[in-house]
Design a protein around this motif. Structure first.
Motif, PDB file in Angstrom:
ATOM      1  N   UNK A 104       0.824  -1.208   0.000  1.00  0.00           N
ATOM      2  CA  UNK A 104       0.000   0.000   0.000  1.00  0.00           C
ATOM      3  C   UNK A 104       0.857   1.257   0.000  1.00  0.00           C
ATOM      4  N   UNK A 105       1.918   1.268   0.806  1.00  0.00           N
ATOM      5  CA  UNK A 105       2.727   2.474   0.946  1.00  0.00           C
ATOM      6  C   UNK A 105       3.707   2.695  -0.207  1.00  0.00           C
ATOM      7  N   UNK A 106       3.910   1.714  -1.048  1.00  0.00           N
ATOM      8  CA  UNK A 106       4.672   1.958  -2.276  1.00  0.00           C
ATOM      9  C   UNK A 106       4.016   3.077  -3.073  1.00  0.00           C
ATOM     10  N   UNK A 107       2.686   3.138  -3.014  1.00  0.00           N
ATOM     11  CA  UNK A 107       1.915   4.167  -3.708  1.00  0.00           C
ATOM     12  C   UNK A 107       2.252   5.556  -3.194  1.00  0.00           C
ATOM     13  N   UNK A 108       2.356   5.719  -1.890  1.00  0.00           N
ATOM     14  CA  UNK A 108       2.582   7.035  -1.296  1.00  0.00           C
ATOM     15  C   UNK A 108       3.972   7.588  -1.579  1.00  0.00           C
ATOM     16  N   UNK A 109       4.949   6.708  -1.725  1.00  0.00           N
ATOM     17  CA  UNK A 109       6.330   7.154  -1.907  1.00  0.00           C
ATOM     18  C   UNK A 109       6.708   7.265  -3.384  1.00  0.00           C
ATOM     19  N   UNK A 110       6.209   6.382  -4.200  1.00  0.00           N
ATOM     20  CA  UNK A 110       6.351   6.532  -5.639  1.00  0.00           C
ATOM     21  C   UNK A 110       7.702   6.204  -6.240  1.00  0.00           C
ATOM     22  N   UNK A 111       8.657   5.777  -5.435  1.00  0.00           N
ATOM     23  CA  UNK A 111      10.004   5.530  -5.977  1.00  0.00           C
ATOM     24  C   UNK A 111      10.031   4.355  -6.941  1.00  0.00           C
ATOM     25  N   UNK A 112       9.416   3.240  -6.552  1.00  0.00           N
ATOM     26  CA  UNK A 112       9.477   2.072  -7.416  1.00  0.00           C
ATOM     27  C   UNK A 112       8.801   2.331  -8.751  1.00  0.00           C
ATOM     28  N   UNK A 113       7.611   2.932  -8.718  1.00  0.00           N
ATOM     29  CA  UNK A 113       6.892   3.184  -9.958  1.00  0.00           C
ATOM     30  C   UNK A 113       7.647   4.170 -10.841  1.00  0.00           C
ATOM     31  N   UNK A 146       8.448  11.982 -10.093  1.00  0.00           N
ATOM     32  CA  UNK A 146       7.946  11.168  -8.974  1.00  0.00           C
ATOM     33  C   UNK A 146       6.726  11.820  -8.337  1.00  0.00           C
ATOM     34  N   UNK A 147       6.729  13.139  -8.219  1.00  0.00           N
ATOM     35  CA  UNK A 147       5.566  13.824  -7.658  1.00  0.00           C
ATOM     36  C   UNK A 147       4.347  13.641  -8.550  1.00  0.00           C
ATOM     37  N   UNK A 148       4.550  13.607  -9.859  1.00  0.00           N
ATOM     38  CA  UNK A 148       3.441  13.371 -10.782  1.00  0.00           C
ATOM     39  C   UNK A 148       2.936  11.930 -10.653  1.00  0.00           C
ATOM     40  N   UNK A 149       3.847  10.994 -10.440  1.00  0.00           N
ATOM     41  CA  UNK A 149       3.451   9.599 -10.206  1.00  0.00           C
ATOM     42  C   UNK A 149       2.575   9.508  -8.958  1.00  0.00           C
ATOM     43  N   UNK A 150       2.999  10.158  -7.884  1.00  0.00           N
ATOM     44  CA  UNK A 150       2.241  10.132  -6.639  1.00  0.00           C
ATOM     45  C   UNK A 150       0.859  10.764  -6.814  1.00  0.00           C
ATOM     46  N   UNK A 151       0.787  11.842  -7.595  1.00  0.00           N
ATOM     47  CA  UNK A 151      -0.500  12.500  -7.823  1.00  0.00           C
ATOM     48  C   UNK A 151      -1.434  11.603  -8.625  1.00  0.00           C
ATOM     49  N   UNK A 174      -1.433   8.398  -8.582  1.00  0.00           N
ATOM     50  CA  UNK A 174      -1.866   7.362  -7.639  1.00  0.00           C
ATOM     51  C   UNK A 174      -2.958   7.879  -6.714  1.00  0.00           C
ATOM     52  N   UNK A 175      -2.853   9.130  -6.321  1.00  0.00           N
ATOM     53  CA  UNK A 175      -3.860   9.711  -5.432  1.00  0.00           C
ATOM     54  C   UNK A 175      -5.211   9.810  -6.130  1.00  0.00           C
ATOM     55  N   UNK A 176      -5.202  10.201  -7.398  1.00  0.00           N
ATOM     56  CA  UNK A 176      -6.465  10.296  -8.139  1.00  0.00           C
ATOM     57  C   UNK A 176      -7.122   8.918  -8.269  1.00  0.00           C
ATOM     58  N   UNK A 177      -6.299   7.890  -8.542  1.00  0.00           N
ATOM     59  CA  UNK A 177      -6.865   6.545  -8.616  1.00  0.00           C
ATOM     60  C   UNK A 177      -7.401   6.100  -7.260  1.00  0.00           C
ATOM     61  N   UNK A 178      -6.678   6.447  -6.187  1.00  0.00           N
ATOM     62  CA  UNK A 178      -7.120   6.060  -4.847  1.00  0.00           C
ATOM     63  C   UNK A 178      -8.492   6.647  -4.550  1.00  0.00           C
ATOM     64  N   UNK A 179      -8.709   7.915  -4.906  1.00  0.00           N
ATOM     65  CA  UNK A 179     -10.006   8.550  -4.671  1.00  0.00           C
ATOM     66  C   UNK A 179     -11.122   7.874  -5.475  1.00  0.00           C
ATOM     67  N   UNK A 180     -10.750   7.305  -6.615  1.00  0.00           N
ATOM     68  CA  UNK A 180     -11.737   6.583  -7.415  1.00  0.00           C
ATOM     69  C   UNK A 180     -12.011   5.197  -6.839  1.00  0.00           C
ATOM     70  N   UNK A 181     -10.950   4.477  -6.513  1.00  0.00           N
ATOM     71  CA  UNK A 181     -11.090   3.073  -6.126  1.00  0.00           C
ATOM     72  C   UNK A 181     -11.459   2.903  -4.656  1.00  0.00           C
ATOM     73  N   UNK A 182     -10.865   3.697  -3.801  1.00  0.00           N
ATOM     74  CA  UNK A 182     -11.062   3.541  -2.359  1.00  0.00           C
ATOM     75  C   UNK A 182     -11.487   4.881  -1.766  1.00  0.00           C
ATOM     76  N   UNK A 183     -12.708   5.270  -2.039  1.00  0.00           N
ATOM     77  CA  UNK A 183     -13.213   6.540  -1.527  1.00  0.00           C
ATOM     78  C   UNK A 183     -13.093   6.572  -0.004  1.00  0.00           C
TER      79      UNK A 183
END
Length: 404
Positions: free
Chosen positions: A38-47, A333-338, A340-349
């Motif tokens: 889950x937290x890979x999403x918040x940090x964005x380094x791997x992606x 990386x900041x764009x990757x994190x953003x 991910x955030x938009x998808x999170x709001x869609x998938x896991x409101x």
């Protein structure tokens, strides 16, 4: 694959992806699993590292506390199969074992059986509509000893080693790729001294995610975690380079100038202003200048000051983390994190009461489905930008002596 593409005339040239990479160009990837996932999403380094080297689509479906058999979700939450199908998933990266390891040695057999069933259930599905899903099993990290706040650290770590071995055995038996994070993180933690990479023994810090993301990305895509390595002999005017191309090396008195063509992306810098442990040097972009005259020198890139060191330090290699290319990598990386955030709001409101609870029929509850669709559209639009090939850039590097 090199996602940085040189512009020749009006033609963008691509480099074919490595045939032996687990992740391939065009793959739609889903990450499932526990808090680590889950937290890979918040940090964005791997992606970021993956997206810099391969043309992929990635959705993180990790959920804190998930195990192979326990997936607590709100009422009427979409099934995992539904989401994987909606995303046309080709590859599933599964991160389990940390929570299961709390069952100790007596739980290993059940873990192996549950992992075998998990693999079988997904390999039989064609989420992309054409081919069976490809799975990657990722082990838990090692357990970090924080002293009094992590009692029984040795026993916990022994359990994690056993669950890692069980996951490897199970994956290998059915021909599924396995990535061992336990062994390299154990070595990383053993060399850390007073530096800690987790907050509580099992949850990584930002620096921990930076380091582990390099390990994971490098296993998924060939070359994704390879840093720049630039070496120049100031006297002979000879050079070697990894990740970039060097040209036009010129020496004038004590000054040295050269052109650097960025054939691969710069590595995202670590999340710290202080020094990182020495064993991370191989993960960082480095410039080495040998046979400089004694003195102090400042590196500039396109006229911007980057780093100052003396001739001894340059001969040993100086980390380059703040060049224009590295700032671009950080912005990416900041764009990757953003995204991910938009998808999170869609998938896991965040407020499920508006979806399935007593506020479902309220004005805000009625508006939420349309808002979720818009968040998904935003995620798709942002990912399209992330997946665009980027033009190779050539910048002018100069080492200037303070004695002139």
């Amino acid at each position: 694959m090199n996602r940085f593409l040189p512009l020749i005339g009006a033609i963008l040239l691509t480099t074919p992806a490595q045939a032996d990479s687990i992740v391939r160009d065009g793959d739609h990837i889903a990450i499932v699993g526990n808090t680590f996932a889950d937290q890979l999403r918040n940090h964005g380094y791997m992606e970021t590292l993956l997206q810099q080297h391969a043309d992929i689509s990635l959705r993180n479906l990790g959920w804190a506390g998930d195990t192979l058999t326990q997936r607590d979700r709100p009422t009427n939450f979409p099934t995992e199969e539904t989401t994987l199908t909606e995303q046309k998933t080709d590859v599933i990266i599964a991160c389990f074992g940390m929570g299961e390891a709390f069952a100790g040695e007596q739980g290993v057999a059940a873990f192996k059986n549950n992992l075998k069933a998990f693999i079988a259930s997904h390999k039989a599905k064609k989420y992309n509509g054409q081919s069976s899903a490809r799975l990657v099993i990722v082990s838990p990290i090692a357990y970090e000893d924080h002293g009094l706040t992590t009692p029984n650290a040795a026993a916990r770590d022994k359990d994690l080693a056993a669950y890692t071995a069980a996951a490897k055995e199970t994956a290998s038996a059915v021909g599924v790729p396995f990535i061992d994070l336990y062994t390299p993180t154990r070595a990383m933690m053993d060399k850390s001294g007073s530096k800690k990479y987790t907050t509580n023994g099992i949850h990584l810090t930002p620096l921990g995610y930076w380091a582990v993301s390099h390990i994971l990305a490098g296993k998924l895509v060939e070359g994704a975690a390879e840093p720049w390595g630039l070496t120049i002999d100031a006297q002979a005017k000879t050079s070697t380079a990894d990740g970039v191309k060097l040209s036009a090396i010129k020496a004038e008195k004590k000054n040295l100038s050269f052109s650097v063509t960025e054939t691969t992306a710069a590595s995202p810098p670590p999340p710290t202003n202080g020094k990182t442990p020495a064993h991370f040097a191989k993960q960082r972009d480095t410039l080495t200048i040998k046979n400089l005259s004694p003195g102090e020198y400042t590196l500039t890139i396109d006229g911007v000051d980057i780093s100052t060191a003396d001739h001894v330090e340059w001969a040993q290699g100086v980390t380059i983390d703040s060049s224009p290319a590295h700032k671009e990598a950080q912005n990416f990386r900041e764009e990757v994190k953003d995204k991910n955030l938009q998808f999170l709001y869609n998938w896991k409101a965040l407020n499920q009461v508006h979806i399935v609870g007593e506020r479902k029929r309220s004005p805000s509850g009625k508006a939420l489905p349309a808002e979720q669709i818009e968040f998904n559209n935003l995620a798709i639009q942002k990912e399209k930008i992330l997946r665009q090939p980027r033009e190779v850039k050539t910048r002018e590097w100069k080492l200037t002596s303070h004695g002139l």
